[in-house]
Write an enzyme that holds these catalytic residues in place. Sequence first.
Site, PDB file in Angstrom:
ATOM      1  N   LYS A 165      -2.437  10.901  -2.199  1.00 44.59           N
ATOM      2  CA  LYS A 165      -3.261  11.156  -1.424  1.00 44.59           C
ATOM      3  C   LYS A 165      -3.163  12.514  -1.062  1.00 44.59           C
ATOM      4  O   LYS A 165      -3.821  13.489  -0.576  1.00 44.59           O
ATOM      5  CB  LYS A 165      -3.565  10.500  -0.190  1.00 44.59           C
ATOM      6  CG  LYS A 165      -3.713   8.796  -0.810  1.00 44.59           C
ATOM      7  CD  LYS A 165      -3.373   8.243   0.022  1.00 44.59           C
ATOM      8  CE  LYS A 165      -4.149   6.786   0.081  1.00 44.59           C
ATOM      9  NZ  LYS A 165      -3.863   5.404   0.475  1.00 44.59           N
ATOM     10  N   GLN A 183      -0.390   4.165   5.655  1.00 45.34           N
ATOM     11  CA  GLN A 183      -0.645   3.157   4.115  1.00 45.34           C
ATOM     12  C   GLN A 183      -0.358   1.738   4.339  1.00 45.34           C
ATOM     13  O   GLN A 183       0.591   1.418   5.097  1.00 45.34           O
ATOM     14  CB  GLN A 183       0.513   3.984   3.931  1.00 45.34           C
ATOM     15  CG  GLN A 183       0.771   3.497   2.131  1.00 45.34           C
ATOM     16  CD  GLN A 183      -0.121   3.745   1.173  1.00 45.34           C
ATOM     17  OE1 GLN A 183      -0.895   4.857   1.567  1.00 45.34           O
ATOM     18  NE2 GLN A 183      -0.919   2.509   0.627  1.00 45.34           N
ATOM     19  N   ASP A 236     -10.086   5.918   6.739  1.00 47.96           N
ATOM     20  CA  ASP A 236      -9.526   3.867   6.107  1.00 47.96           C
ATOM     21  C   ASP A 236     -10.945   3.109   6.105  1.00 47.96           C
ATOM     22  O   ASP A 236     -11.392   2.568   5.467  1.00 47.96           O
ATOM     23  CB  ASP A 236      -8.041   3.942   6.220  1.00 47.96           C
ATOM     24  CG  ASP A 236      -7.493   3.793   5.167  1.00 47.96           C
ATOM     25  OD1 ASP A 236      -8.274   4.261   5.057  1.00 47.96           O
ATOM     26  OD2 ASP A 236      -6.613   3.436   5.456  1.00 47.96           O
TER      27      ASP A 236
END
Length: 288
Positions: free
Chosen positions: A53, A97, A120
Amino acid sequence: MTAQILDGNALAQELRASFKTRVAALTAQGHTPGLAVILVGEDPASQVYVRNKVNACAAVGMYSEKIVYPADVDQATVLAKIAELNADPKVHGILVQLPLPAHFDEKAVLEAIAAAKDVDGFHAENVGALAQGNPRFIPCTPYGVMKMFEKGNIDLTGKEAVVIGRSNIVGKPMALLLLNAGATVTVCHSKTRDLKFHTCRADIVVAAVGKPRFVTADMLKPGAVVIDVGINRLPDGKLCGDVDFEACKAVAAQITPVPGGVGPMTITMLLANTIEAAERNAQREAKR
Ligand code: NDP
Protein backbone atom coordinates in the site's frame (compact mmCIF):
# COMPACT_ATOMS: atom_id res chain seq x y z
CA MET A 1 -16.62 -22.14 -24.70
CA THR A 2 -13.53 -20.51 -23.23
CA ALA A 3 -14.25 -17.56 -21.04
CA GLN A 4 -12.87 -14.10 -21.60
CA ILE A 5 -10.36 -13.33 -18.86
CA LEU A 6 -11.06 -10.15 -16.90
CA ASP A 7 -7.54 -8.81 -16.41
CA GLY A 8 -7.18 -6.99 -13.08
CA ASN A 9 -3.50 -6.21 -13.62
CA ALA A 10 -4.16 -4.32 -16.85
CA LEU A 11 -7.10 -2.39 -15.41
CA ALA A 12 -5.16 -1.54 -12.23
CA GLN A 13 -2.29 -0.17 -14.36
CA GLU A 14 -4.66 1.89 -16.49
CA LEU A 15 -6.38 3.39 -13.44
CA ARG A 16 -3.12 4.06 -11.60
CA ALA A 17 -1.78 5.93 -14.65
CA SER A 18 -4.88 8.18 -14.54
CA PHE A 19 -4.35 8.74 -10.79
CA LYS A 20 -0.94 10.32 -11.45
CA THR A 21 -2.62 13.20 -13.25
CA ARG A 22 -5.13 13.76 -10.43
CA VAL A 23 -2.38 13.59 -7.80
CA ALA A 24 -0.23 16.06 -9.74
CA ALA A 25 -3.16 18.50 -10.02
CA LEU A 26 -3.83 18.27 -6.27
CA THR A 27 -0.13 18.67 -5.48
CA ALA A 28 0.01 21.81 -7.61
CA GLN A 29 -2.75 23.23 -5.38
CA GLY A 30 -0.86 22.24 -2.20
CA HIS A 31 -3.11 19.25 -1.44
CA THR A 32 -0.93 16.18 -2.08
CA PRO A 33 -3.15 13.20 -1.17
CA GLY A 34 -1.89 11.45 1.95
CA LEU A 35 -2.58 8.00 3.39
CA ALA A 36 -1.67 6.84 6.91
CA VAL A 37 -1.52 3.09 7.51
CA ILE A 38 -1.47 1.67 11.04
CA LEU A 39 -0.08 -1.81 11.53
CA VAL A 40 -0.25 -3.61 14.88
CA GLY A 41 1.87 -6.74 15.32
CA GLU A 42 4.17 -8.74 13.09
CA ASP A 43 1.77 -10.82 10.97
CA PRO A 44 3.83 -11.49 7.80
CA ALA A 45 0.87 -11.21 5.40
CA SER A 46 -0.20 -7.88 6.96
CA GLN A 47 3.39 -6.59 6.68
CA VAL A 48 3.36 -7.39 2.94
CA TYR A 49 -0.06 -5.74 2.43
CA VAL A 50 1.06 -2.58 4.26
CA ARG A 51 4.33 -2.41 2.32
CA ASN A 52 2.42 -2.78 -0.97
CA LYS A 53 0.00 0.00 0.00
CA VAL A 54 2.81 2.40 0.93
CA ASN A 55 4.73 1.59 -2.29
CA ALA A 56 1.58 2.04 -4.40
CA CYS A 57 1.11 5.54 -2.92
CA ALA A 58 4.70 6.52 -3.76
CA ALA A 59 4.33 5.21 -7.34
CA VAL A 60 1.54 7.70 -8.11
CA GLY A 61 3.13 10.61 -6.22
CA MET A 62 1.05 10.40 -3.04
CA TYR A 63 2.28 11.03 0.49
CA SER A 64 2.06 8.12 2.91
CA GLU A 65 3.09 7.22 6.41
CA LYS A 66 3.31 3.86 8.10
CA ILE A 67 2.80 3.61 11.86
CA VAL A 68 3.88 0.28 13.33
CA TYR A 69 3.12 -0.92 16.87
CA PRO A 70 4.14 -4.14 18.64
CA ALA A 71 1.35 -6.73 19.03
CA ASP A 72 1.00 -5.98 22.78
CA VAL A 73 0.38 -2.23 22.36
CA ASP A 74 -2.68 -1.05 24.26
CA GLN A 75 -5.77 0.13 22.41
CA ALA A 76 -5.65 3.61 24.00
CA THR A 77 -2.29 4.30 22.30
CA VAL A 78 -3.70 3.39 18.89
CA LEU A 79 -6.87 5.44 19.50
CA ALA A 80 -4.73 8.46 20.48
CA LYS A 81 -2.75 8.09 17.23
CA ILE A 82 -5.98 7.89 15.20
CA ALA A 83 -7.21 11.10 16.88
CA GLU A 84 -3.93 12.79 15.93
CA LEU A 85 -4.22 11.58 12.30
CA ASN A 86 -7.88 12.69 12.15
CA ALA A 87 -6.62 16.24 12.79
CA ASP A 88 -3.54 16.05 10.53
CA PRO A 89 -4.06 18.08 7.32
CA LYS A 90 -1.40 16.03 5.44
CA VAL A 91 -3.48 12.87 5.92
CA HIS A 92 -6.66 12.39 3.85
CA GLY A 93 -7.07 8.67 4.40
CA ILE A 94 -6.50 6.49 7.48
CA LEU A 95 -6.37 2.73 7.38
CA VAL A 96 -5.91 0.24 10.20
CA GLN A 97 -4.61 -3.04 8.82
CA LEU A 98 -6.86 -5.92 9.89
CA PRO A 99 -6.92 -8.27 11.67
CA LEU A 100 -6.01 -6.61 14.97
CA PRO A 101 -4.71 -8.67 17.91
CA ALA A 102 -7.40 -10.32 20.07
CA HIS A 103 -7.24 -7.74 22.90
CA PHE A 104 -8.49 -5.00 20.54
CA ASP A 105 -12.13 -3.99 20.06
CA GLU A 106 -11.96 -3.82 16.25
CA LYS A 107 -15.27 -2.00 15.93
CA ALA A 108 -14.20 0.73 18.40
CA VAL A 109 -10.95 1.25 16.48
CA LEU A 110 -12.67 1.49 13.08
CA GLU A 111 -15.31 3.87 14.45
CA ALA A 112 -12.56 6.15 15.84
CA ILE A 113 -11.42 6.99 12.31
CA ALA A 114 -13.09 10.19 11.06
CA ALA A 115 -15.74 9.13 8.52
CA ALA A 116 -14.30 11.68 6.05
CA LYS A 117 -10.90 9.87 6.20
CA ASP A 118 -12.26 6.30 6.30
CA VAL A 119 -10.86 5.21 2.92
CA ASP A 120 -11.51 1.53 3.68
CA GLY A 121 -15.24 2.34 3.94
CA PHE A 122 -15.70 0.31 7.13
CA HIS A 123 -17.06 3.11 9.38
CA ALA A 124 -20.76 2.66 10.23
CA GLU A 125 -21.53 6.06 8.66
CA ASN A 126 -20.00 4.99 5.33
CA VAL A 127 -21.62 1.54 5.49
CA GLY A 128 -24.97 3.28 6.08
CA ALA A 129 -24.43 5.65 3.15
CA LEU A 130 -23.67 2.66 0.89
CA ALA A 131 -26.79 0.84 2.14
CA GLN A 132 -28.86 3.93 1.29
CA GLY A 133 -27.47 3.85 -2.25
CA ASN A 134 -25.54 7.06 -1.78
CA PRO A 135 -21.98 5.85 -1.07
CA ARG A 136 -19.19 8.11 0.16
CA PHE A 137 -16.36 5.58 0.50
CA ILE A 138 -16.89 2.14 -1.00
CA PRO A 139 -14.88 -0.75 0.51
CA CYS A 140 -11.92 -1.28 -1.81
CA THR A 141 -12.31 -4.92 -2.86
CA PRO A 142 -15.98 -4.80 -3.95
CA TYR A 143 -15.33 -1.35 -5.45
CA GLY A 144 -12.59 -2.95 -7.56
CA VAL A 145 -14.99 -5.67 -8.68
CA MET A 146 -17.50 -3.01 -9.80
CA LYS A 147 -14.74 -1.37 -11.88
CA MET A 148 -14.04 -4.75 -13.49
CA PHE A 149 -17.73 -5.10 -14.45
CA GLU A 150 -17.58 -1.60 -15.93
CA LYS A 151 -14.40 -2.35 -17.90
CA GLY A 152 -15.84 -5.65 -19.16
CA ASN A 153 -19.04 -3.88 -20.31
CA ILE A 154 -21.03 -6.19 -18.07
CA ASP A 155 -24.52 -4.79 -17.63
CA LEU A 156 -25.83 -5.70 -14.18
CA THR A 157 -29.39 -4.46 -14.62
CA GLY A 158 -31.91 -7.22 -14.00
CA LYS A 159 -29.20 -9.88 -13.70
CA GLU A 160 -29.34 -12.69 -11.15
CA ALA A 161 -26.25 -12.19 -8.97
CA VAL A 162 -25.11 -14.62 -6.30
CA VAL A 163 -22.52 -13.51 -3.76
CA ILE A 164 -20.93 -16.34 -1.75
CA GLY A 165 -19.73 -14.85 1.55
CA ARG A 166 -21.26 -12.25 3.86
CA SER A 167 -18.24 -10.57 5.49
CA ASN A 168 -18.31 -6.84 6.21
CA ILE A 169 -15.18 -6.41 4.08
CA VAL A 170 -16.31 -8.18 0.91
CA GLY A 171 -19.61 -10.08 0.80
CA LYS A 172 -22.05 -7.56 2.30
CA PRO A 173 -20.78 -4.43 0.52
CA MET A 174 -20.53 -6.43 -2.73
CA ALA A 175 -24.19 -7.41 -2.39
CA LEU A 176 -25.20 -3.79 -1.74
CA LEU A 177 -23.27 -2.54 -4.78
CA LEU A 178 -24.85 -5.15 -7.04
CA LEU A 179 -28.28 -4.29 -5.64
CA ASN A 180 -27.67 -0.56 -6.17
CA ALA A 181 -26.65 -1.39 -9.77
CA GLY A 182 -30.00 -3.07 -10.47
CA ALA A 183 -29.12 -6.75 -10.05
CA THR A 184 -31.33 -9.23 -8.22
CA VAL A 185 -29.02 -10.34 -5.43
CA THR A 186 -28.80 -13.52 -3.37
CA VAL A 187 -26.21 -13.69 -0.59
CA CYS A 188 -25.06 -17.21 0.32
CA HIS A 189 -22.98 -18.22 3.36
CA SER A 190 -22.02 -21.24 5.43
CA LYS A 191 -25.61 -21.78 6.58
CA THR A 192 -27.06 -21.72 3.05
CA ARG A 193 -28.90 -25.00 2.52
CA ASP A 194 -28.41 -25.63 -1.20
CA LEU A 195 -25.63 -23.45 -2.55
CA LYS A 196 -25.57 -25.08 -5.97
CA PHE A 197 -29.28 -24.38 -6.47
CA HIS A 198 -28.49 -20.66 -6.16
CA THR A 199 -25.24 -20.56 -8.16
CA CYS A 200 -26.65 -22.67 -11.03
CA ARG A 201 -29.24 -20.03 -11.86
CA ALA A 202 -26.87 -17.04 -11.47
CA ASP A 203 -25.78 -14.78 -14.32
CA ILE A 204 -23.07 -13.45 -12.03
CA VAL A 205 -21.26 -15.35 -9.27
CA VAL A 206 -18.93 -13.57 -6.85
CA ALA A 207 -16.95 -15.95 -4.64
CA ALA A 208 -15.55 -14.53 -1.37
CA VAL A 209 -15.28 -17.63 0.77
CA GLY A 210 -11.61 -18.24 1.56
CA LYS A 211 -11.61 -21.89 0.41
CA PRO A 212 -9.39 -23.01 -2.49
CA ARG A 213 -11.27 -24.03 -5.68
CA PHE A 214 -14.57 -24.08 -3.78
CA VAL A 215 -16.67 -23.09 -6.82
CA THR A 216 -16.63 -25.93 -9.34
CA ALA A 217 -17.78 -26.00 -12.97
CA ASP A 218 -20.95 -27.98 -12.17
CA MET A 219 -22.10 -25.10 -9.92
CA LEU A 220 -22.28 -22.63 -12.83
CA LYS A 221 -24.81 -21.74 -15.47
CA PRO A 222 -23.13 -21.76 -18.92
CA GLY A 223 -22.24 -18.19 -19.86
CA ALA A 224 -22.07 -16.88 -16.28
CA VAL A 225 -19.70 -14.12 -15.21
CA VAL A 226 -17.45 -15.45 -12.43
CA ILE A 227 -15.58 -13.16 -10.07
CA ASP A 228 -13.05 -14.80 -7.76
CA VAL A 229 -12.19 -12.68 -4.73
CA GLY A 230 -10.46 -15.48 -2.83
CA ILE A 231 -6.75 -15.50 -2.08
CA ASN A 232 -5.63 -18.84 -0.70
CA ARG A 233 -2.09 -20.07 -0.16
CA LEU A 234 -1.66 -23.73 -1.16
CA PRO A 235 0.77 -26.07 0.66
CA ASP A 236 3.25 -25.67 -2.26
CA GLY A 237 3.27 -21.89 -1.66
CA LYS A 238 1.27 -21.02 -4.79
CA LEU A 239 -1.74 -18.69 -4.69
CA CYS A 240 -5.16 -19.92 -5.70
CA GLY A 241 -8.64 -18.46 -5.68
CA ASP A 242 -12.00 -19.71 -4.44
CA VAL A 243 -12.90 -20.84 -7.97
CA ASP A 244 -11.65 -23.90 -9.84
CA PHE A 245 -10.38 -21.63 -12.60
CA GLU A 246 -9.31 -24.22 -15.20
CA ALA A 247 -12.64 -26.08 -15.15
CA CYS A 248 -14.85 -23.00 -14.71
CA LYS A 249 -13.32 -21.04 -17.60
CA ALA A 250 -14.76 -23.70 -19.94
CA VAL A 251 -18.29 -22.88 -18.71
CA ALA A 252 -18.20 -19.17 -17.88
CA ALA A 253 -18.42 -16.30 -20.38
CA GLN A 254 -16.09 -14.07 -18.35
CA ILE A 255 -13.89 -14.95 -15.38
CA THR A 256 -11.22 -13.37 -13.18
CA PRO A 257 -7.93 -15.23 -12.58
CA VAL A 258 -6.03 -15.51 -9.29
CA PRO A 259 -3.53 -13.97 -9.15
CA GLY A 260 -4.04 -11.04 -11.51
CA GLY A 261 -7.79 -10.57 -11.09
CA VAL A 262 -9.47 -8.82 -8.17
CA GLY A 263 -6.26 -8.69 -6.07
CA PRO A 264 -4.50 -5.79 -7.87
CA MET A 265 -7.77 -3.83 -7.90
CA THR A 266 -8.05 -3.64 -4.10
CA ILE A 267 -5.02 -1.39 -3.54
CA THR A 268 -5.92 0.55 -6.69
CA MET A 269 -9.30 1.46 -5.21
CA LEU A 270 -7.63 2.37 -1.90
CA LEU A 271 -5.61 4.93 -3.86
CA ALA A 272 -8.82 6.05 -5.63
CA ASN A 273 -10.60 6.59 -2.29
CA THR A 274 -7.66 8.53 -0.84
CA ILE A 275 -7.42 10.78 -3.89
CA GLU A 276 -11.19 11.29 -3.73
CA ALA A 277 -10.86 12.27 -0.04
CA ALA A 278 -8.13 14.79 -0.92
CA GLU A 279 -10.23 16.24 -3.77
CA ARG A 280 -13.23 16.67 -1.44
CA ASN A 281 -10.98 18.34 1.13
CA ALA A 282 -9.54 20.69 -1.51
CA GLN A 283 -13.07 21.64 -2.62
CA ARG A 284 -14.11 22.31 1.00
CA GLU A 285 -11.07 24.53 1.53
CA ALA A 286 -11.67 26.41 -1.72
CA LYS A 287 -15.17 27.33 -0.51
CA ARG A 288 -13.88 28.80 2.77
P1 NDP B 1 -14.42 -14.24 5.76
O1 NDP B 1 -13.77 -15.45 6.33
O2 NDP B 1 -14.66 -13.07 6.63
O3 NDP B 1 -15.82 -14.67 5.11
C1 NDP B 1 -15.97 -15.87 4.40
C2 NDP B 1 -17.42 -16.04 4.06
O4 NDP B 1 -17.56 -17.29 3.38
C3 NDP B 1 -18.34 -16.11 5.29
O5 NDP B 1 -19.46 -15.29 5.10
C4 NDP B 1 -18.72 -17.58 5.38
O6 NDP B 1 -20.03 -17.79 5.87
C5 NDP B 1 -18.67 -17.98 3.92
N1 NDP B 1 -18.49 -19.43 3.81
C6 NDP B 1 -17.58 -20.20 4.44
N2 NDP B 1 -17.78 -21.49 4.11
C7 NDP B 1 -18.81 -21.52 3.26
C8 NDP B 1 -19.51 -22.57 2.60
N3 NDP B 1 -19.17 -23.86 2.75
N4 NDP B 1 -20.55 -22.25 1.79
C9 NDP B 1 -20.92 -20.95 1.62
N5 NDP B 1 -20.31 -19.93 2.24
C10 NDP B 1 -19.27 -20.22 3.06
O7 NDP B 1 -13.53 -13.85 4.50
P2 NDP B 1 -13.43 -12.46 3.67
O8 NDP B 1 -14.76 -12.07 3.16
O9 NDP B 1 -12.61 -11.49 4.43
O10 NDP B 1 -12.50 -12.97 2.46
C11 NDP B 1 -12.94 -13.98 1.57
C12 NDP B 1 -11.78 -14.36 0.66
O11 NDP B 1 -11.40 -13.23 -0.08
C13 NDP B 1 -10.52 -14.81 1.37
O12 NDP B 1 -9.87 -15.77 0.56
C14 NDP B 1 -9.67 -13.57 1.43
O13 NDP B 1 -8.28 -13.86 1.50
C15 NDP B 1 -10.02 -12.94 0.14
N6 NDP B 1 -9.87 -11.48 0.11
C16 NDP B 1 -9.28 -10.98 -1.00
C17 NDP B 1 -9.12 -9.63 -1.13
C18 NDP B 1 -8.50 -9.11 -2.37
O14 NDP B 1 -7.90 -8.07 -2.35
N7 NDP B 1 -8.69 -9.80 -3.51
C19 NDP B 1 -9.49 -8.69 -0.07
C20 NDP B 1 -10.20 -9.32 1.02
C21 NDP B 1 -10.36 -10.67 1.10
P3 NDP B 1 -20.46 -17.44 7.40
O15 NDP B 1 -20.62 -15.94 7.44
O16 NDP B 1 -21.71 -18.15 7.59
O17 NDP B 1 -19.33 -17.91 8.27
